[in-house]
Design a protein around this motif. Sequence first.
Motif: not given
Length: 332
Positions: A127-141, A147-153
């Motif tokens: 996201y305009f350079g590397p930052t920390i993406g976050l996502a969740w799943t319950t089924d791996f489908e 939101e990204n946790a932090f600003l880059p980088y």
Amino acid sequence: MSKLIIEGAPLPNLPWEDRPADCNAPLWRYSQNPVIPRDLLPDSNSIFNSAVVPFKDGFAGVFRCDDTNRRMALHVGFSKDGLHWDIRPEVLRFSCDNPEVGKWVYGYDPRVTFLDGKYWVSWCNGYFGPTIGLAWTTDFEVFHQVENAFLPYNRNGVLFPRKIGGKYAMLSRPSDTGHTAFGDIFYSESPDMEYWGHHRHVMAPAPFEVSAWQCMKIGAGPIPIETSEGWLLFYHGVLRSCNGYVYSFGSALLDLDQPWKVLARSGPYLLSPQTPYECMGDVPNVAFPCAALCDSATGRVAVYYGCADTVTGLAFGYIPEIIDWTKRTSIL
Ligand code: BMA
């Protein structure tokens, strides 16, 4: 010493091999390494720096698979035994309500933790350079990106597997756009997995003359393991040699309630690139752990680590021994 307690469910089916008779190190390699070859997918250039967790009666994971365009992508995979993996050939695409957040650029070095009933994925997200993406799943489908946790980088975002002091908690490693030549581990907390703050410094690289394998930069590896002695953290460290960067990994013990306080930190590495598959590949001399499976009943742990940015390796140990060793060899 009273008996060490390891939190978490027993995991009798974790992949495992007993310590070889001629080995007295706290960690030993799987005899069939690399456990995941570079070309498991028809168009994978490399499969490494990947994350696995217990799932249903086996295991699931999010894998870093660079394709033969050398694009960095994430793929989902499943396994009954943690050794033989069925990695889906299609790339993982996150669903996201906000197209500005969900726009895929690149993703790499995932971690996965089970937290509050969901499997949370953190990864290095473009996201305009590397930052920390976050996502969740319950089924791996279906994976829901937030939101990204932090600003880059930033890189090496690693969640703790439970709230600490009533807040979600994450380690990360602020960096720059490229092959960052510095890096300390920081701790941040969040009330809601969206707003992150209360940043605290955890660890800096070690002085060269004290522990050279971790003297240029360090970054958290697998999800920390909770024990009665503190959080056991495996982390990578980098030495800049005349021939490039060398990535090894060691261990630290963090305070249970204030994990930015380091109780012990290994001077020697637990594992450094020494075998052909760790020393030869697209980026030679890299051992980069991103996941650990542990059996709380027996203390056994299986660590998955990227080898030479090309394949995935597996190493085994006993958590009580690793904790003793970390304290015995501590450079603090
Ligand atoms: C780091 C990351 C890792 C990689 C390592 C060695 O900066 O890009 O994905 O394994 O470098 O190349």
